[in-house]
Every structure is written in C-alpha cells, then in structure tokens.
Design an enzyme around this catalytic site. Structure first.
Site, PDB file in Angstrom:
ATOM      1  N   HIS A 239       9.555 -12.736  16.083  1.00  0.00           N
ATOM      2  CA  HIS A 239       8.541 -12.954  15.045  1.00  0.00           C
ATOM      3  C   HIS A 239       7.099 -12.725  15.521  1.00  0.00           C
ATOM      4  O   HIS A 239       6.426 -11.791  15.100  1.00  0.00           O
ATOM      5  CB  HIS A 239       8.625 -14.383  14.506  1.00  0.00           C
ATOM      6  CG  HIS A 239       9.975 -14.789  14.023  1.00  0.00           C
ATOM      7  ND1 HIS A 239      10.621 -14.173  12.992  1.00  0.00           N
ATOM      8  CD2 HIS A 239      10.807 -15.782  14.432  1.00  0.00           C
ATOM      9  CE1 HIS A 239      11.782 -14.767  12.765  1.00  0.00           C
ATOM     10  NE2 HIS A 239      11.919 -15.743  13.644  1.00  0.00           N
TER      11      HIS A 239
HETATM   12  C1  BDR Z   1       7.536 -18.460  12.529  1.00  0.00           C
HETATM   13  O1  BDR Z   1       7.757 -19.864  12.490  1.00  0.00           O
HETATM   14  C2  BDR Z   1       7.641 -20.424  13.773  1.00  0.00           C
HETATM   15  O2  BDR Z   1       8.745 -21.232  14.046  1.00  0.00           O
HETATM   16  C3  BDR Z   1       7.593 -19.271  14.740  1.00  0.00           C
HETATM   17  O3  BDR Z   1       6.762 -19.567  15.851  1.00  0.00           O
HETATM   18  C4  BDR Z   1       7.058 -18.132  13.924  1.00  0.00           C
HETATM   19  O4  BDR Z   1       5.646 -18.095  13.955  1.00  0.00           O
HETATM   20  C5  BDR Z   1       8.800 -17.735  12.131  1.00  0.00           C
HETATM   21  O5  BDR Z   1       9.168 -18.079  10.835  1.00  0.00           O
END
Ligand code: BDR
Ligand code: CA
Length: 313
Positions: A239
C-alpha cells in the site's frame, strides 16, 4: 528531484514506504508529519523519528499531527494489523530526536509556501493533517504541486469494512474535504495496491539483499503477514510504498480521471465513489506490478554497501 513530505502513521507498510523514500535518489525528503491510525499519534511520531534516524536522516523534521478524525470520535489504533507499537511484534524503539514545535498542519502550510509549486505530499494514513492544512491556509491547495494519497477503494471491496479502505474509514470527512480542494490529486487505493503482494519469501529475499533495512522489514512483517493470511490473502499489499512510487514513477500506473466523493455516514461510511460534479482527480486503476516490485527491491538493495569491507576488495 521530487521534494517530498510523507504524512504517516507507521505502521509496517509505512515503514516500508519511508525506508524506500529515504533511499531513492530522485526523492528529497523534506520532512514527515504524523497522524493517528495504525497507532496513536504519539507512537506515530516516535516511529517516524526512529525510521528517519534508522535511514540516516537524523534531524529530519517530524511534525506531530492529529490524534483523532475531524468529525468522528477517536478510533482505537489498528493493533490487530500492525501490532501494539506499530512494528508487528517488535517492542517500541526510542528515537534520539523529538518532533518540531509546529503542528503538522502548520509545518505543511509553511513548507508549501516555501516550496510553492514544488512540494509533493504523500499522505499514507488518515488524511486529517492535510485537511487541517487546507483549512488553515486558503492557498495551500494551490501551493502544493501534487497530493498523492494512499487511500480509498473505487471498484474493489474495502479492507476494514466491505465498503471502506482503512485510511479513508478513519477520517472520511477529511478525505472528502481534500477531494474538493482543487489540488492536483492522485488516489492510490486498494484498486492498485492489492495488485502487488509481498509474501514471506519476498521478505526473506529483502533481508538478504538489504541486511540493514530489509532485515528490519522482515522482522516487523511476520505479524502483519499473519493478519493478511487470516483474511485469505497470500501476502500483504504494497500500500504505502506504492503511493511513494506513484510520486516518482507515475508512468508505471494507469489512471482514470474522475471526480470523487466519500460516503460520510451509514453502513457504507468511508466508501469512495465517482462524483462527476467534483473536481477531477486521477484514480490509479492498473499498474506494471513486476516493474513496481523490481523498483522496490532495487532501491532497498544495499548491494556493495552491505558487503563486509574485506569482500569489497
Ligand atoms: C492503509 O491502512 C493502513 O493500515 C496501512 O498503513 C495503509 O496506509 C491500507 O489500507
Ligand atoms: Ca499507513
């Protein structure tokens, strides 16, 4: 060079993004701002400072930001995903430095003025600080060059509810405000970030190619991977690193131009939806997964610098 500020809630994939950004030769990291989300904001500040120092950026300004969403009541941290301290099952690491005295929003407003037309923001947590900066300075959205957001899920299911991606769910009002600001916005949502998954063998390779940072990322990823396995995925999404990659290599992605809105209440709260009445933004919909994976590994690769002196000849 891309003049970059990362707005972050570290967080395992935040750590991956920060260490990647710190090593990328085309990125000039000007600072970081912290926000609640994966951890409390105090933990996020501490972890951001620790990661900056680990990456050799002692003294990098880190400004502490919001501890709660703009409108919704505070959320508990996502301990089940990122662990008690944000780094899986590892204990807390105490940095030497401290946050600057400006708030995150003040810091962002000042940097956007000082680097007008050049500053790229990469929010990879709930987007509260960026919304506060927009409220603080009517010129903020014009002063920034780009805002590349990790958040949202346009044509795929959410990861915290069936409708919502976690960062958006944690402050839907903030994202909705940012999306109306007229800034040049790219949304790096689950539509693309789940197209590149890292699994145990990938982290093992990273640990070999990058004995300092890659080993650390491997250590903090076990707990995170367990969470992903528990929801039926074979690895964790890339992500937050993909948002940083979109800042420097947009050619590796396909995008759709559309206005966007966020559902602010009801069962689908935190959902990102097309809204033709809104200013168009770029929503990333596809990517060259192999090229992104290679770039991530190559930048983190410590190569000769990791070799024992004797072996370097
Ligand atoms: C996002 O949510 C957080 O848990 C992660 O760091 C990322 O930024 C993914 O949905
Ligand atoms: Ca994050």
């Amino acid at each position: 060079m891309v003049k970059l500020v990362i707005d972050t809630d570290p967080g395992v994939d935040d750590a991956m993004a920060i260490l990647f950004a710190a090593r990328h030769p085309a990125i000039e990291l000007l600072g970081m701002t912290s926000v609640f989300g994966n951890v409390t904001v105090a933990q996020a500040t501490r972890n951001a400072l620790y990661l900056a120092e680990k990456a050799g950026f002692s003294g990098l300004p880190v400004a502490e930001g919001a501890g709660a969403p703009l409108v919704l009541p505070p959320f508990p941290p996502s301990r089940q995903v990122h662990g008690d301290e944000g780094f899986g099952d590892l204990p807390a690491f105490v940095p030497q430095g401290r946050a600057v005295t400006e708030t995150a929003a003040e810091f962002l407003v000042r940097l956007a003025r000082e680097h007008a037309g050049e500053l790229v923001l990469c929010p990879v947590g709930p987007i509260t600080n960026i919304a506060e900066a927009i409220r603080l300075d009517p010129d903020f959205a014009r002063n920034v060059k780009k805002i590349v957001i990790m958040g949202g899920a346009l044509d795929v299911a959410g990861n915290i509810t069936p409708h919502a991606e976690a960062n958006t769910y944690h402050d839907p009002h903030a994202l909705d405000l940012v999306l109306q600001s007229g800034a040049d916005i790219t949304m790096v949502g689950l539509d693309v970030t789940l197209q590149v998954l890292l699994s145990e063998p990938d982290f093992a390779e990273l640990a070999i190619r990058a004995p300092r940072h890659g080993r650390f990322l491997q250590d903090i990823s076990h707990f995170y991977l367990d969470f992903y396995h528990s929801v039926g995925l074979t690895g964790c999404g890339l992500h937050d690193p993909m948002a940083v990659i979109a800042c420097i290599a947009p050619e590796l992605f396909e995008a759709e131009r559309t206005g966007l809105a966020v559902t602010l209440d009801g069962e689908a709260v935190g959902r990102t939806i097309r809204d033709p009445a809104r200013p168009p933004v770029s929503v990333l919909t596809g990517c060259d997964a192999e090229a992104i994976r290679s770039l991530f590994f190559d930048i983190l690769d410590e190569g000769a610098e990791a070799m024992p002196l004797a072996a370097r000849g």
